[in-house]
Design an enzyme around this catalytic site. Structure first.
Site, PDB file in Angstrom:
ATOM      1  N   HIS A 123     -19.159  -8.841 -10.253  1.00  0.00           N
ATOM      2  CA  HIS A 123     -19.353  -7.223  -9.682  1.00  0.00           C
ATOM      3  C   HIS A 123     -18.158  -6.539  -9.914  1.00  0.00           C
ATOM      4  CE1 HIS A 123     -17.142  -8.956  -6.211  1.00  0.00           C
ATOM      5  NE2 HIS A 123     -16.571  -7.846  -6.070  1.00  0.00           N
ATOM      6  N   ASP A 125     -22.521 -14.490  -9.262  1.00  0.00           N
ATOM      7  CA  ASP A 125     -21.339 -13.259  -9.000  1.00  0.00           C
ATOM      8  C   ASP A 125     -20.016 -13.817  -9.998  1.00  0.00           C
ATOM      9  OD1 ASP A 125     -20.119 -10.993  -8.790  1.00  0.00           O
ATOM     10  OD2 ASP A 125     -19.444 -11.222  -6.677  1.00  0.00           O
ATOM     11  N   SER A 159     -11.299  -9.447  -5.157  1.00  0.00           N
ATOM     12  CA  SER A 159     -12.387 -10.065  -5.668  1.00  0.00           C
ATOM     13  C   SER A 159     -12.251 -10.873  -6.889  1.00  0.00           C
ATOM     14  CB  SER A 159     -13.365  -9.087  -5.756  1.00  0.00           C
ATOM     15  OG  SER A 159     -13.985  -8.341  -4.440  1.00  0.00           O
TER      16      SER A 159
END
Length: 517
Positions: free
Chosen positions: A156, A186, A260
């Site tokens: 992402h 992901d 992230s």
């Protein structure tokens, strides 16, 4: 005056003693003066306590392997209403055909001459619409997993990008290219070429990670690269609804936007997980973050580095959890396994003999605890792999050999043959279950026409229009079939029967209690 031979020494001794007395008195007097002008201070408090080990040594070793990831993409200019302005960069096409009005707007917006244009851009930061250079769209974290420049981040983070830059721990910026992504987990892999060897880190054996273990997260929260936070593993096996392979490690180290794709380390400097999501009503860290386990990441990353994509095995069945009631109705000792609600016609599972109502309990001897566990086990195999699938059927275990297929790009849905018919004039009742039913038009199954709101059937979500196709794996075409299945369950000492329900071309199973007496 003559002095006796022995008198001089005595006199000298008396003079020396007097001098010593004067010296001592002088010293005492000086001390008194000094004390009066500068009082002696007490020592600062110092506690000799055991020192708690820190994380500095770990951080010093791993930080060169952690990077910030900057993502850019080409974005077409758009109007305030979202419409494309690529054919009208000045936004003047909709103005009336009035030369003076158009000249006014051009001069007002800085398009009248080059000086005005430059001044407008300096003042308002206006972007040149003729400039098609990529613009920043995302920012995250990542880490090197090899000395030749392969690095891991989240899908992402990079999914909208066309250009990628990694910022090293020392501030140096390097261009990177995208090797591959896996949206289902992901994860993504980038590569930096032609720079030399990099400091890299390795994945840990996360099966040894325990709740309560110390962990250290390193990343780029809010663009603040090289930020370190510490905490503990606060839970394992979290399913947050992010995908079919959810098995997150939960940590309480502070993780925020920009973390992230960054790593979480154990005290040996190994990556136990990859920061992917946070639970946050406010948008910032509240002490609950979720990591992709190292075991999942390691396998996916290897496939991405080798093939640029991940190919997973496919069983071709729709599954649901085994509840306590379902386990009781099937004679299972526990609510473990994955109940097959339907087997797709073109799937490898049906070709191997797996049918609706089977409970998959093992794959190649590995226990299946839940539908998620089955998805992870099957997904870990390559397409074409032959596996032994153990199912619970008719009160006993049976093992089937299945040649796995390739997981489609989108999950296929099994189609049901039944069409939802209209209820006939004279329905029958299943009073013990709180249901009113009627035969379907094609004779296959019973259509529910009414549900007692105070019944167990209503509590378990059965609705008018549902089609009951089987009870305890026995096909039903009338209420007598249901009554027989219930009687057989009572004789077997079971407390519930398992009904197969079809709704909107989707199958599922519902366990309903049976009355004894």
């Amino acid at each position: 005056m003559n002095i006796a031979p022995n008198s001089y020494p005595r006199t000298r001794k008396r003079l020396m003693a007097a001098a010593a007395s004067v010296a001592i008195a002088g010293a005492i007097g000086f001390a008194a003066v000094a004390t009066g002008t500068a009082p002696v201070l007490a020592e600062a408090v110092r506690v000799e306590a055991p020192q708690v080990p820190g994380f500095a040594d770990i951080v010093e070793r791993v930080s060169p392997a952690v990077v910030s990831v900057k993502v850019k993409a080409k974005i077409e200019p758009a109007a305030d209403d979202g419409s494309d302005q690529s054919d009208d960069p000045d936004g003047l096409n909709n103005l009336p055909d009035n030369p003076q009005l158009r000249r006014f707007f051009k001069e007002f917006r800085g398009f009248g001459d080059q000086n005005g244009q430059d001044q407008d851009r300096r003042r308002f930061g206006r972007r040149d619409h003729n400039n098609d250079q990529p613009r920043p769209v995302a920012q995250g974290s990542g880490f090197f997993i090899s000395d030749d420049g392969y690095l891991v981040t989240n899908n992402h983070v990079v999914e909208e990008g066309s250009a990628f830059t990694v910022v090293m721990n020392d501030g140096k910026e390097l261009d990177a290219k995208l090797i591959g992504t896996d949206p289902r987990t992901d994860l993504a892999v980038l590569k930096v070429d032609g720079v030399g060897k990099f400091t890299y880190v390795d994945f840990a054996d996360d099966s040894k990670v325990r709740v309560g273990d110390w962990v250290v997260a390193v990343g780029n929260p809010f663009g603040l690269g090289g930020t370190v936070t510490a905490g503990i593993v606060s839970a394992r096996g979290r399913d947050i609804g992010a995908g079919p392979y959810d098995d997150f490690i939960q940590i309480d180290a502070s993780v925020n936007r920009g973390n992230s794709g960054g790593p979480t380390f154990n005290l040996n400097g190994q990556v136990v997980g990859i920061n992917t999501a946070i639970f946050s009503p406010s948008g910032g860290s509240v002490g609950i973050a979720f990591d992709i386990p190292a075991s999942t990441a390691k396998q996916v990353v290897q496939d991405l580095m080798k093939n640029g994509s991940v190919q997973r095995g496919w069983l071709g069945v729709e599954i649901q959890p085994v509840t306590t009631d379902i386990a009781e109705s099937l004679g299972l000792k526990s609510e473990k396994g994955a109940l097959v609600s339907s087997a797709q016609d073109d799937g490898p599972g049906k070709k191997a003999g797996i049918t609706s109502g089977d409970v998959i309990t093992q794959v190649d001897g590995k226990d299946v605890a839940s539908p998620k566990e089955l998805a992870r086990l099957i997904g870990a195999y390559s397409p074409g792999k032959s596996v032994d699938v153990t199912v619970w059927r008719d009160g006993k275990s049976e093992t089937l050999k299945v040649d796995l297929g390739k997981l489609p790009s989108s999950d296929k849905q099994a189609s049901a043959d039944q069409q939802q018919p209209a209820a006939p004039a004279k329905p029958d009742t299943l009073a013990d279950l709180g249901l009113t039913v009627t035969k379907s038009d094609n004779g296959n199954g019973l259509v529910v026409t009414d549900v007692d709101p105070d019944s167990a059937a209503a509590d378990r979500g059965i609705q008018p229009g549902d089609v009951i196709t089987s009870v305890n794996s026995m096909e039903v075409n009338g209420t007598a079939d249901v009554a027989k299945a219930m009687a057989d369950a009572v004789k077997s000492g079971r407390k519930a029967v398992l009904m197969q329900i079809t709704r909107d071309d989707t199958n599922r199973f519902v366990a309903l209690p049976v009355a004894k007496g």
